[in-house]
Design a protein around this motif. Sequence first.
Motif, PDB file in Angstrom:
ATOM      1  N   SER A   1       0.917  -1.204  -0.283  1.00  0.00           N
ATOM      2  CA  SER A   1       0.220   0.237   0.091  1.00  0.00           C
ATOM      3  C   SER A   1       0.680   1.607  -0.185  1.00  0.00           C
ATOM      4  CB  SER A   1      -1.272  -0.006   1.461  1.00  0.00           C
ATOM      5  OG  SER A   1       0.247  -0.075   2.145  1.00  0.00           O
ATOM      6  N   THR A   2       0.231   2.266  -0.125  1.00  0.00           N
ATOM      7  CA  THR A   2       0.953   3.689   0.308  1.00  0.00           C
ATOM      8  C   THR A   2       1.997   4.246   0.930  1.00  0.00           C
ATOM      9  OG1 THR A   2      -0.791   4.642   0.332  1.00  0.00           O
ATOM     10  CG2 THR A   2       0.127   4.689  -1.877  1.00  0.00           C
ATOM     11  N   ASP A   3       0.535   3.513   1.920  1.00  0.00           N
ATOM     12  CA  ASP A   3       1.673   3.296   3.727  1.00  0.00           C
ATOM     13  C   ASP A   3       2.553   2.557   4.109  1.00  0.00           C
ATOM     14  OD1 ASP A   3       0.077   5.653   4.573  1.00  0.00           O
ATOM     15  OD2 ASP A   3      -1.785   3.468   4.831  1.00  0.00           O
TER      16      ASP A   3
ATOM     17  N   THR B   1     -15.698 -13.991  14.221  1.00  0.00           N
ATOM     18  CA  THR B   1     -14.626 -12.811  14.685  1.00  0.00           C
ATOM     19  C   THR B   1     -14.118 -12.391  14.194  1.00  0.00           C
ATOM     20  OG1 THR B   1     -15.944 -13.313  17.077  1.00  0.00           O
ATOM     21  CG2 THR B   1     -13.991 -11.010  17.064  1.00  0.00           C
ATOM     22  N   LEU B   2     -12.767 -12.929  14.078  1.00  0.00           N
ATOM     23  CA  LEU B   2     -11.342 -12.403  13.447  1.00  0.00           C
ATOM     24  C   LEU B   2     -11.597 -12.056  11.814  1.00  0.00           C
ATOM     25  CD1 LEU B   2      -8.429 -12.332  14.796  1.00  0.00           C
ATOM     26  CD2 LEU B   2      -8.343 -14.300  13.902  1.00  0.00           C
ATOM     27  N   VAL B   3     -12.445 -13.042  11.107  1.00  0.00           N
ATOM     28  CA  VAL B   3     -12.343 -12.537  10.120  1.00  0.00           C
ATOM     29  C   VAL B   3     -12.842 -11.418   9.354  1.00  0.00           C
ATOM     30  CG1 VAL B   3     -13.101 -14.317   7.966  1.00  0.00           C
ATOM     31  CG2 VAL B   3     -12.110 -15.774   9.454  1.00  0.00           C
ATOM     32  N   PHE B   4     -14.074 -11.191  10.296  1.00  0.00           N
ATOM     33  CA  PHE B   4     -14.953 -10.604  10.020  1.00  0.00           C
ATOM     34  C   PHE B   4     -14.786  -9.558  10.661  1.00  0.00           C
ATOM     35  CE2 PHE B   4     -17.917 -13.747   8.968  1.00  0.00           C
ATOM     36  CZ  PHE B   4     -18.743 -13.442   7.993  1.00  0.00           C
ATOM     37  N   ALA B   5     -13.231  -9.366  11.450  1.00  0.00           N
ATOM     38  CA  ALA B   5     -13.084  -7.870  11.519  1.00  0.00           C
ATOM     39  C   ALA B   5     -11.798  -7.550  10.942  1.00  0.00           C
ATOM     40  CB  ALA B   5     -12.049  -8.215  13.552  1.00  0.00           C
TER      41      ALA B   5
ATOM     42  N   GLY C   1     -13.797  -6.371   7.727  1.00  0.00           N
ATOM     43  CA  GLY C   1     -13.985  -4.770   7.644  1.00  0.00           C
ATOM     44  C   GLY C   1     -13.276  -3.779   7.982  1.00  0.00           C
ATOM     45  N   ALA C   2     -12.510  -4.610   8.072  1.00  0.00           N
ATOM     46  CA  ALA C   2     -10.943  -3.519   8.064  1.00  0.00           C
ATOM     47  C   ALA C   2     -10.376  -2.943   6.317  1.00  0.00           C
ATOM     48  CB  ALA C   2      -9.921  -3.506   9.038  1.00  0.00           C
ATOM     49  N   MET C   3     -10.253  -3.878   5.942  1.00  0.00           N
ATOM     50  CA  MET C   3     -10.008  -3.903   5.096  1.00  0.00           C
ATOM     51  C   MET C   3     -11.257  -3.584   3.694  1.00  0.00           C
ATOM     52  SD  MET C   3      -8.644  -7.912   3.961  1.00  0.00           S
ATOM     53  CE  MET C   3      -8.632  -7.447   2.395  1.00  0.00           C
ATOM     54  N   LEU C   4     -12.575  -3.570   3.489  1.00  0.00           N
ATOM     55  CA  LEU C   4     -13.538  -3.213   3.447  1.00  0.00           C
ATOM     56  C   LEU C   4     -13.314  -2.487   1.998  1.00  0.00           C
ATOM     57  CD1 LEU C   4     -16.307  -4.346   2.799  1.00  0.00           C
ATOM     58  CD2 LEU C   4     -17.143  -3.243   3.964  1.00  0.00           C
ATOM     59  N   VAL C   5     -13.081  -1.275   1.924  1.00  0.00           N
ATOM     60  CA  VAL C   5     -12.847  -0.316   1.276  1.00  0.00           C
ATOM     61  C   VAL C   5     -11.650  -0.971  -0.023  1.00  0.00           C
ATOM     62  CG1 VAL C   5     -12.193   2.196   0.602  1.00  0.00           C
ATOM     63  CG2 VAL C   5     -13.573   1.875   2.796  1.00  0.00           C
TER      64      VAL C   5
ATOM     65  N   GLN D   1      -1.797 -10.498   1.292  1.00  0.00           N
ATOM     66  CA  GLN D   1      -1.055 -10.623   3.876  1.00  0.00           C
ATOM     67  C   GLN D   1      -2.340 -10.387   3.895  1.00  0.00           C
ATOM     68  OE1 GLN D   1       1.039  -6.256   4.176  1.00  0.00           O
ATOM     69  NE2 GLN D   1       2.446  -7.555   1.989  1.00  0.00           N
ATOM     70  N   GLU D   2      -3.474  -9.627   3.750  1.00  0.00           N
ATOM     71  CA  GLU D   2      -4.262  -9.927   4.886  1.00  0.00           C
ATOM     72  C   GLU D   2      -4.984 -11.606   4.782  1.00  0.00           C
ATOM     73  OE1 GLU D   2      -5.563  -7.412   6.361  1.00  0.00           O
ATOM     74  OE2 GLU D   2      -3.646  -5.994   5.278  1.00  0.00           O
TER      75      GLU D   2
END
Length: 437
Positions: A277-279, A352-356, A359-363, A386-387
């Motif tokens: 990513s750019t970050d 919980t872990l998978v959907f967390a 959700g964090a990488m939804l965009v 990576q995710e």
Amino acid sequence: MTPTHDHHATPPPRGSGTSTRRRVFRATLAAFVGLLVLGTALSIALMWPSADRVAPGAGVSDPGGEIVSARVTDVALAPCTTPGAAAASAASAPDSPTGAHTAPPPGADDCVEVRAELPIGKPVEFTIRGPAARGVALAPGDAVRLIAHEVVLDGTAEVNYSFYDVPRGGKLLTIAIVFALIVITVGRWRGAMALLGVGAATTLLVLFILPAILAGKPPVLVAVVGATGIMVIVLYLAHGLTHRTTAALFGSLFGILFTAVAGFGVTRWLRFTGVSSTDDASLVIAVPTLQMNDVLTATIVIAGLGILNDITVAQASSVWEMRSLNPGLPQRQLYLSAMRVGRDHIASSIYTLVFAYAGAMLVMLLLLTTYPRDLIELVTSEQIGQEIVRTLIGAAGLVLAMPVTTACAVLFAAPPETDHGPARNPSAPFWRGNTAG
């Protein structure tokens, strides 16, 4: 003369040998935990970064000018114009179709012209373009943060202002206070101690883990040592110095070590660069010496701490409740019963872990699905891979930590000494054993 036998002689207590072994076990366990805490503290002290060794990252995170505060005085919609478009239009021939009637670009009404006033009373103007214009929704009286750029035109220095952000520290503090009140109201003393543990863990993350990685310390080692310190602080503060907490700590440590080793091997086996990513790219520019695949492994270790804490504490508590309800239950049966409970918890924790992560990488997922790429190619790209690896390795650490926690809890949760000794209290400090009172 026939010798007389004393049938009323008192036999040696049946539990004396067991009590001695339990005392030795408690002392050994307390010594081991003490060495663990001491070793973690020494490791943190040895790797603690000095301020002059932390990479400043100048020019990377800096927005490019001085950040100033201002107060909005007027807001108005205005057509969006691309910088340089006016000059290009003037240079076009008058009879040119593109010069005579240029259609406005998409989203022409999305630009907002804002007038504001600096604290010194100086009026300034700036334009908000694109998505920011739709989402910020400024109004007169709002506070804003601007970036002051100094530019030199024809030998004359001018200061231009552009929108940076809106201050929201007070609102975030309000949300944090409301959250703390909810936790303390429902959780009482235990909730307050949990908040204290979160604060201490966050302090360790900000003051040690992040600066140590930036200072060039091995990211994986820093993550393991920092995660161990966080677990020690959080578990014992929130749940007390008991055998039950120690069982949860040992299971958590196993999960941390497994995640670190597996992450270290898998990221190299898959040839991840750690830059997706750019970050990531900005961090490489700021600190060129960083091994980004090791930083990726460190993120896997840190990201799983919360759910790892949850599952190990819940599993240890399950064993203690079962032992309390049935003190005579054999250890093997206790272990099998607790594992049945743990399997149900594992299933929900993985969700919980998978959907967390999802959700964090939804965009990012929404953006990537707009690209005309094959699904397999998309999933196996480093950005998505990576995710996936974070999720799978984190979930594997959870699954394996559960039986280890269960075994430690079954070993530590001895049955009450009701025949030859005081009853046991699982809430007593581990150095005193489980003796009530």
